[in-house]
Design an enzyme around this catalytic site. Structure first.
Site, short mmCIF file in Angstrom:
data_model
loop_
_atom_site.label_atom_id
_atom_site.label_comp_id
_atom_site.label_asym_id
_atom_site.label_seq_id
_atom_site.Cartn_x
_atom_site.Cartn_y
_atom_site.Cartn_z
N HIS A 30 0.85 -1.19 0.00
CA HIS A 30 0.00 0.00 0.00
C HIS A 30 0.88 1.24 0.00
O HIS A 30 1.85 1.32 0.74
CB HIS A 30 -0.94 0.01 1.20
CG HIS A 30 -1.91 1.15 1.16
ND1 HIS A 30 -2.69 1.41 0.05
CD2 HIS A 30 -2.20 2.12 2.06
CE1 HIS A 30 -3.43 2.48 0.29
NE2 HIS A 30 -3.15 2.93 1.50
N HIS A 42 -3.34 9.03 1.11
CA HIS A 42 -3.28 7.82 0.28
C HIS A 42 -4.66 7.53 -0.29
O HIS A 42 -5.67 8.05 0.15
CB HIS A 42 -2.74 6.64 1.09
CG HIS A 42 -3.41 6.40 2.41
ND1 HIS A 42 -4.07 5.24 2.72
CD2 HIS A 42 -3.50 7.18 3.53
CE1 HIS A 42 -4.54 5.30 3.96
NE2 HIS A 42 -4.22 6.47 4.47
N CYS A 152 -3.55 2.65 -5.40
CA CYS A 152 -2.79 3.52 -4.50
C CYS A 152 -1.42 3.87 -5.06
O CYS A 152 -0.91 4.98 -4.84
CB CYS A 152 -2.66 2.86 -3.14
SG CYS A 152 -1.87 1.22 -3.17
#
Length: 256
Positions: A30, A42, A152
């Site tokens: 991530h 994010h 992401c």
């Protein structure tokens, strides 16, 4: 940045850094942009990165703020429908280890990395521009989350470079899924070589070569279908669905 690891200490972070943390036993990472004051912006699927409708749903886990019995005192729950969120560093990491993504790496270093999704050949822009993009997208959104086409990593790379791969109105295409399925795919692609050699070491070396080549070709610093677009123009086009009219342009000096 080390050859084997991009791991960094919290004290070394500076605003504009692209950071990431591995999820699900190093299957998926991530990514986000550190903006200072222990904050990270994010892009999530409203807190859930699963829901692809494929076998990947068994592998991918939530990349949103860490869930705990007690709410984080410094994090505000994301608004319904908002994929771009702001979290404290602890919630972003969700118990994982902190790594910093590499930019403007040499082709040799890029290919030497045993695992994709940790660096790019493309160059980063100044930190104030990076932070501006991240904050602007936090307020205005980054389109619909898609683990394959707009995830992401796409968000973080866009904030750092201003570059997007545009395909019939779908933004992103950072190539993160290449790092997930690239190994098995390389093995499949190398299968015909059994007609040439039955040496297991030779087939393994070929599979690794195919995997590296696929990562190299998918990197935003090498692709020919990238476009550089301002964050203001991006969000205005997203609002009216006009991304497909942007003509891809080859940005100069994408890599060393």
């Amino acid at each position: 940045m080390g050859l084997l690891s991009n791991r960094v200490a919290r004290e070394s972070l500076k605003p504009g850094d692209h950071i990431y943390s591995w999820r699900t036993a190093y299957v998926y990472a991530h990514h986000g942009i550190y903006i200072g004051d222990d904050r990270v912006i994010h892009f999530t699927r409203r807190g859930q990165e699963v829901g692809t409708g494929t076998v990947l749903d068994l592998l991918l886990v939530s990349s949103g703020p860490a869930q705990s019995p007690e709410p984080c005192p410094t994090c505000t729950p994301p608004e319904e429908g908002s994929g771009v969120v702001s979290s404290c560093l602890n919630c972003f990491l969700a118990g994982g280890v902190l790594y910093r993504f590499g930019y403007a790496v040499s082709p040799a270093l890029f290919l030497a990395k045993a695992r994709g999704g940790t660096c790019t050949l493309a160059s980063s822009e100044p930190e104030d521009i990076v932070v501006h993009r991240a904050k602007y997208l936090y307020e205005n959104g980054f389109g619909c989350y898609n683990v394959f086409k707009n995830n992401c990593k796409d968000f973080a790379i866009y904030c750092k470079t201003g570059l997007l791969v545009l395909d019939q109105g779908t933004i992103g295409h950072s190539g993160q899924t290449v790092s997930i399925i690239g190994g098995p795919l390389a093995a499949v692609l190398s299968t015909p070589l059994r007609l040439v050699t039955t040496n297991v070491y030779g087939m393994a070396a070929t599979a690794v070569g195919v995997y590296c080549a696929s990562r190299y070709a998918a990197d935003v610093g090498m692709r020919r279908d990238v476009t550089k677009i301002s964050v203001e123009d991006l969000t205005s086009r997203l609002a009216v669905g006009l991304l497909q009219v942007i003509e891809p342009q080859v940005a100069p000096n994408l890599s060393h």
